[in-house]
Scaffold this active site. Structure first.
Site, PDB file in Angstrom:
ATOM      1  CD  GLU A  97      33.254  15.422  19.830  1.00 21.01           C
ATOM      2  OE1 GLU A  97      34.501  15.369  19.820  1.00 21.01           O
ATOM      3  OE2 GLU A  97      32.583  15.590  20.863  1.00 21.01           O
ATOM      4  CB  CYS A 123      22.829  32.841   6.167  1.00 20.56           C
ATOM      5  SG  CYS A 123      21.506  31.621   6.103  1.00 20.56           S
TER       6      CYS A 123
END
Length: 338
Positions: A97, A123
């Site tokens: 973060e 993906c």
């Protein structure tokens, strides 16, 4: 979901500068290959990947995503202040973060009112990002959206090389780590727009998605480690691709090999691609492929394939099928009229 008002305005991509061949990687683990009696050339022979690319050491995903985004924005010919949403879809992250999207947002100088967040789904992330942006555009919430992705594989690949150099590594461990050596690096970006402001005829028709999450343990990864049951993943993945294709045929317009001019797929290897082509009854020559020289570049593979198809083969009015699958397993297919 079917769309009526969403267009692909532009694409941009960036390829990493350093080419790393499969032969070179095998040289690094030569003693292990010899001890396990694995013949040289097996990596390229099984994957079809001659080389993949790495960024300079320390390159941040947000930096390369920004580079691709700048190309896409320039190609769209719009003021960045008009962008109402940016979604970063990369597996690679600057930090846990804050989101990687905030760095791309800041790098581009986007509006304070531009919504920004990460959307991660292995993906499949970029297609999910297109879908999410498309929903907001279709609803009239925004006029322009930017989807970005920046992937760097060098940490995972080189950590795997060091792991496979261990003189005690077993055949089982080698198999678990083998797929990581196919990873490559790249960045991609796409500007999506409402048709009322679009300057292109590239229309997003719709998307279908299916899940087979009982296979959630076949490919699991950390920044420096990925374990893959390649055989089981291939079987389960192709089965899910076939199921998703059948669903798409009943929902998406012109969804048949005869009516599809080009496929832009997520790309893993030669074996995986051949299995998908066979399962779908698709024309192999219609596949826009780049894995032999780029490797598996995760969520960036599909948009880079679409961008390269646009450079070399797509004509106005061509029907394009976007085929995405991600660990977990999840599969999405999207219909585009170019």
């Amino acid at each position: 979901m079917l769309f009526k008002n969403v267009a692909i305005e532009s694409l941009g991509y960036e390829l990493a500068p350093h080419r790393v061949t499969s032969d070179w990687l095998e040289d690094q683990i030569g003693e292990t290959l010899e001890r396990l009696r694995i013949p040289r050339g097996r990596l390229e022979a099984l994957s079809g990947i001659r080389e993949r690319r790495f960024w300079d050491h320390g390159t941040r995903p947000s930096t390369v995503a920004t580079m691709a985004a700048q190309k896409a924005i320039a190609a769209a010919g719009i003021d960045p202040s008009e962008i109402g949403l940016i979604i970063n879809t990369s597996v690679s992250q600057d930090y846990l973060e804050p989101s990687t999207a905030v760095y791309v947002h800041a790098n581009l100088g986007l509006s304070q009112r531009c919504i920004n967040f990460d959307l991660r789904n292995a993906c499949l992330g970029f297609l999910n990002g297109m879908y999410t942006a498309g929903l907001m555009i279709e609803n009239g919430d925004i006029k322009y959206a930017l989807v970005v992705d920046g992937e760097g594989s060098q940490e995972a690949v080189m950590s795997t090389v060091r792991r496979l150099q261990d003189p005690d590594v077993s055949m089982e461990a080698f198999r678990d780590n083998f797929a990581t050596l196919t990873l490559g690096s790249g960045a991609a970006a796409m500007v999506l727009s409402h048709t009322s402001v679009s300057r292109t005829n590239h229309r997003l028709n719709g998307v279908v998605t299916m899940a087979a999450t009982e296979h959630n343990d076949l490919c699991v990864g950390q920044p420096d480690y990925m374990k893959t049951d390649a055989g089981a993943l291939l079987i389960a993945g192709v089965q899910l691709v076939r199921q998703t294709w059948d669903l798409a045929a009943g929902i998406l317009p012109n969804w048949s090999d005869d009516q599809i001019a080009c496929y832009a797929p997520h790309q893993v290897s030669a074996r995986h691609t051949a299995a998908v082509v066979e399962a779908l009854g698709a024309t192999a020559e219609k596949m826009q492929l780049n894995f032999p020289v780029l490797g598996n570049i995760g969520p960036a593979a599909l948009p880079i394939s679409l961008a390269q198809a646009a450079e070399t083969r797509l004509k106005d009015g061509d029907h394009v099928a976007l085929l995405g699958i991600g660990s977990g397993l999840n599969c999405s297919m999207m219909s585009v009229d170019w």
